[in-house]
Design a protein around this motif. Sequence first.
Motif, mmCIF file in Angstrom:
data_model
loop_
_atom_site.group_PDB
_atom_site.id
_atom_site.type_symbol
_atom_site.label_atom_id
_atom_site.label_comp_id
_atom_site.label_asym_id
_atom_site.label_seq_id
_atom_site.Cartn_x
_atom_site.Cartn_y
_atom_site.Cartn_z
ATOM 1 N N PRO A 1 40.279 30.632 33.717
ATOM 2 C CA PRO A 1 39.034 31.785 33.227
ATOM 3 C C PRO A 1 37.984 31.395 33.974
ATOM 4 C CG PRO A 1 40.590 30.671 32.045
ATOM 5 C CD PRO A 1 41.383 30.338 33.100
ATOM 6 N N TRP A 2 37.342 32.781 34.512
ATOM 7 C CA TRP A 2 35.924 32.651 35.997
ATOM 8 C C TRP A 2 35.242 31.721 34.871
ATOM 9 C CZ3 TRP A 2 34.509 38.299 37.984
ATOM 10 C CH2 TRP A 2 35.657 38.190 38.144
ATOM 11 N N GLY A 3 34.800 31.264 36.020
ATOM 12 C CA GLY A 3 33.821 30.001 35.918
ATOM 13 C C GLY A 3 33.938 28.577 35.234
ATOM 14 N N GLU A 4 35.683 28.123 35.774
ATOM 15 C CA GLU A 4 36.418 27.172 35.925
ATOM 16 C C GLU A 4 37.549 27.371 37.577
ATOM 17 O OE1 GLU A 4 39.660 27.037 33.169
ATOM 18 O OE2 GLU A 4 37.778 26.861 31.356
ATOM 19 N N VAL A 5 37.959 26.259 37.793
ATOM 20 C CA VAL A 5 38.227 26.049 38.841
ATOM 21 C C VAL A 5 40.022 25.608 38.500
ATOM 22 C CG1 VAL A 5 36.063 25.981 40.567
ATOM 23 C CG2 VAL A 5 37.570 23.430 39.847
ATOM 24 N N PHE A 6 40.443 25.103 39.861
ATOM 25 C CA PHE A 6 42.133 24.644 39.719
ATOM 26 C C PHE A 6 41.308 23.444 39.829
ATOM 27 C CE2 PHE A 6 42.987 28.944 40.617
ATOM 28 C CZ PHE A 6 43.943 29.339 39.873
ATOM 29 N N THR A 7 43.444 22.255 39.641
ATOM 30 C CA THR A 7 42.949 21.288 39.804
ATOM 31 C C THR A 7 44.036 21.081 41.349
ATOM 32 O OG1 THR A 7 45.080 20.453 38.575
ATOM 33 C CG2 THR A 7 42.698 20.460 37.470
ATOM 34 N N ALA A 8 44.025 19.751 42.094
ATOM 35 C CA ALA A 8 45.206 19.943 43.049
ATOM 36 C C ALA A 8 46.722 19.751 42.057
ATOM 37 C CB ALA A 8 44.719 19.052 43.990
ATOM 38 N N GLU A 9 46.897 19.723 41.005
ATOM 39 C CA GLU A 9 48.138 18.724 40.314
ATOM 40 C C GLU A 9 48.443 20.734 40.455
ATOM 41 O OE1 GLU A 9 46.333 15.538 40.786
ATOM 42 O OE2 GLU A 9 45.172 17.684 39.498
ATOM 43 N N SER B 1 31.106 35.598 42.772
ATOM 44 C CA SER B 1 31.405 35.614 41.582
ATOM 45 C C SER B 1 31.170 35.256 40.206
ATOM 46 C CB SER B 1 32.684 36.971 41.435
ATOM 47 O OG SER B 1 33.141 36.144 41.199
ATOM 48 N N THR B 2 31.927 33.796 40.432
ATOM 49 C CA THR B 2 31.862 32.984 38.957
ATOM 50 C C THR B 2 30.542 32.015 39.555
ATOM 51 O OG1 THR B 2 33.572 31.522 40.207
ATOM 52 C CG2 THR B 2 34.314 33.548 38.959
ATOM 53 N N THR B 3 30.458 31.671 40.746
ATOM 54 C CA THR B 3 29.286 30.821 41.524
ATOM 55 C C THR B 3 30.078 29.560 41.873
ATOM 56 O OG1 THR B 3 28.073 29.575 39.559
ATOM 57 C CG2 THR B 3 27.625 31.925 40.286
ATOM 58 N N MET B 4 31.186 29.689 41.314
ATOM 59 C CA MET B 4 32.311 28.405 40.854
ATOM 60 C C MET B 4 32.377 27.256 42.578
ATOM 61 S SD MET B 4 32.286 27.022 37.995
ATOM 62 C CE MET B 4 30.836 27.337 38.559
ATOM 63 N N GLY C 1 20.919 38.894 41.399
ATOM 64 C CA GLY C 1 22.226 40.178 41.731
ATOM 65 C C GLY C 1 22.741 39.843 40.098
ATOM 66 N N THR C 2 23.797 40.634 39.829
ATOM 67 C CA THR C 2 24.561 40.698 38.270
ATOM 68 C C THR C 2 25.582 40.159 38.955
ATOM 69 O OG1 THR C 2 25.294 43.354 39.025
ATOM 70 C CG2 THR C 2 23.470 43.292 37.488
ATOM 71 N N SER C 3 26.919 40.513 38.367
ATOM 72 C CA SER C 3 28.005 40.059 39.011
ATOM 73 C C SER C 3 29.406 40.752 38.458
ATOM 74 C CB SER C 3 28.651 39.327 38.016
ATOM 75 O OG SER C 3 30.304 37.980 37.838
ATOM 76 N N PHE C 4 30.482 40.899 38.522
ATOM 77 C CA PHE C 4 32.125 41.772 38.230
ATOM 78 C C PHE C 4 32.760 41.026 37.130
ATOM 79 C CE2 PHE C 4 30.944 40.644 42.486
ATOM 80 C CZ PHE C 4 29.951 42.021 43.384
ATOM 81 N N GLY C 5 33.554 42.602 37.019
ATOM 82 C CA GLY C 5 34.588 42.075 36.112
ATOM 83 C C GLY C 5 34.317 41.688 35.005
ATOM 84 N N PRO C 6 35.032 40.811 34.413
ATOM 85 C CA PRO C 6 34.482 40.296 32.917
ATOM 86 C C PRO C 6 33.596 39.772 32.871
ATOM 87 C CG PRO C 6 36.747 38.448 33.986
ATOM 88 C CD PRO C 6 36.144 39.831 34.868
ATOM 89 N N LEU C 7 32.777 39.305 34.204
ATOM 90 C CA LEU C 7 31.208 39.373 34.094
ATOM 91 C C LEU C 7 30.451 40.440 34.228
ATOM 92 C CD1 LEU C 7 30.836 35.656 35.899
ATOM 93 C CD2 LEU C 7 31.423 36.189 33.070
ATOM 94 N N LYS C 8 30.477 41.428 34.350
ATOM 95 C CA LYS C 8 29.643 42.512 34.591
ATOM 96 C C LYS C 8 28.461 42.289 33.551
ATOM 97 C CE LYS C 8 29.600 47.057 35.594
ATOM 98 N NZ LYS C 8 30.678 48.683 36.201
ATOM 99 N N GLY C 9 27.549 42.483 33.766
ATOM 100 C CA GLY C 9 26.966 42.912 32.296
ATOM 101 C C GLY C 9 26.358 41.725 31.330
ATOM 102 N N LYS C 10 27.225 40.734 32.122
ATOM 103 C CA LYS C 10 26.684 39.674 30.881
ATOM 104 C C LYS C 10 26.031 38.088 31.834
ATOM 105 C CE LYS C 10 31.087 40.266 28.795
ATOM 106 N NZ LYS C 10 31.853 39.590 28.301
ATOM 107 N N ILE C 11 26.067 38.114 32.765
ATOM 108 C CA ILE C 11 25.145 37.409 33.986
ATOM 109 C C ILE C 11 24.089 37.785 35.007
ATOM 110 C CG2 ILE C 11 26.927 35.749 32.624
ATOM 111 C CD1 ILE C 11 27.729 35.771 36.337
#
Length: 411
Positions: A118-126, A148-151, A349-359
């Motif tokens: 999900p946007w707002g998270e990152v991946f683990t190496a695993e 786009s997510t600041t991550m 700025g604004t953002s894109f995709g699922p965050l458009k108009g939200k952040i």
Amino acid sequence: MTRYSPLTPPPRLLMGPGPINCYPRVLSAMSTQLVGQYDPVMTGYMNEVMALYREVFNTKNQQTFLVDGTSRAGIEAVLVSAIEPGDKVLVPIFGRFGHLLAEIAERADAEVHTIEVPWGEVFTAEQIETAIKEVQPKMLAIVQGDTSTTMLQPLADIGAICEAHDVLFYCDATASVAGNPLEVDAWKLDAVSVGLQKCLGGPSGSAPITLSDKFVKTVRTRHHVEAGIRDEHHQSARGPRIRSNYFDLPMIMDYWGDERLNHHTEAATMLYCARECARVHLEEGQEQVIARHKVAGDAMLAGIQAMGLRPFGDLKHKMNNVVGVYIPDEVDGEAVRETLLLQFNIEIGTSFGPLKGKIWRIGTMGYNARQDAVLNTLQSLETVLRMQGMTLPAGAGVDAALSTYAEAANA
């Protein structure tokens, strides 16, 4: 004949996710007179740029140079030069720019496999290693910092995984380089591309890249020399020809190398610009620049929270140089941005995709990663939110930011 006035843009403070205001020295460098592309002064500057960006990237890679074009030009050059039709490419997606890497790889006729969080998270190496074992790709292509997510995706443990599975490790670090740690050799990255318009404090238009010996060996199998400049000692490509002439990295390496085979006319003004971006960065000191970005980002975050606004995403993995802020329900997010821009000369700025108009996305990058820019942005945002009818603790954002700077100075 229509007559146009001289360029007189307003004095905007660019506090979005990029581009940003340039360092004054960079603007000055861009006004430098041109010389011919094979003038020894020019080729000397090219060699200096290669050396400077080895330091910026923390690498010993010989093949470290500029691709003429925006940061997307660097991305496309890496992908189209390395990918042959049918090659498997794995793209972990945690924001808009992972989707971009996947699309460019698809356009190069790769067999693209993606994994997503999900946007707002990152991946683990695993998670990435599991996907590599399943897909067995030729290349892993990932973004380090996705504005786009600041991550900020952790990379330090991924290179060894790629090395163990004989996978090329490519990273787009456009938004993160110079404001966050990036250790190309220590992290075993095979290819990295960036742009100037974020923490490096320049304009868009030049894409520094660095390539490992392993990556170079891979793309050299497709080495091609144009018929009009080919000499007897030049050999034809052993692999399929790279489909783009302009983004053919082996040909660009020939241009930047000792033979200086003509490929294009180097964008001299952008080379001057990229050279000065690196000089400014290295003269201040890499650790000092990253620390400056961190304290500016921490101060902006503290100010946002003190105003009662809610930051977006997993803050443990937030980029130093940009913060996402949920737009309060009681305000019109675009009206806030417009008022900031037109009445206060501040852009966010604004953002894109699922965050458009939200952040909103508020950046602290390069020349703008400084105390007065942070304080002006927070104070102006507070004023505009009050104009929209919000009740806020007076001056709390600025006070929190000042406390963050004071703590950093005392530390």
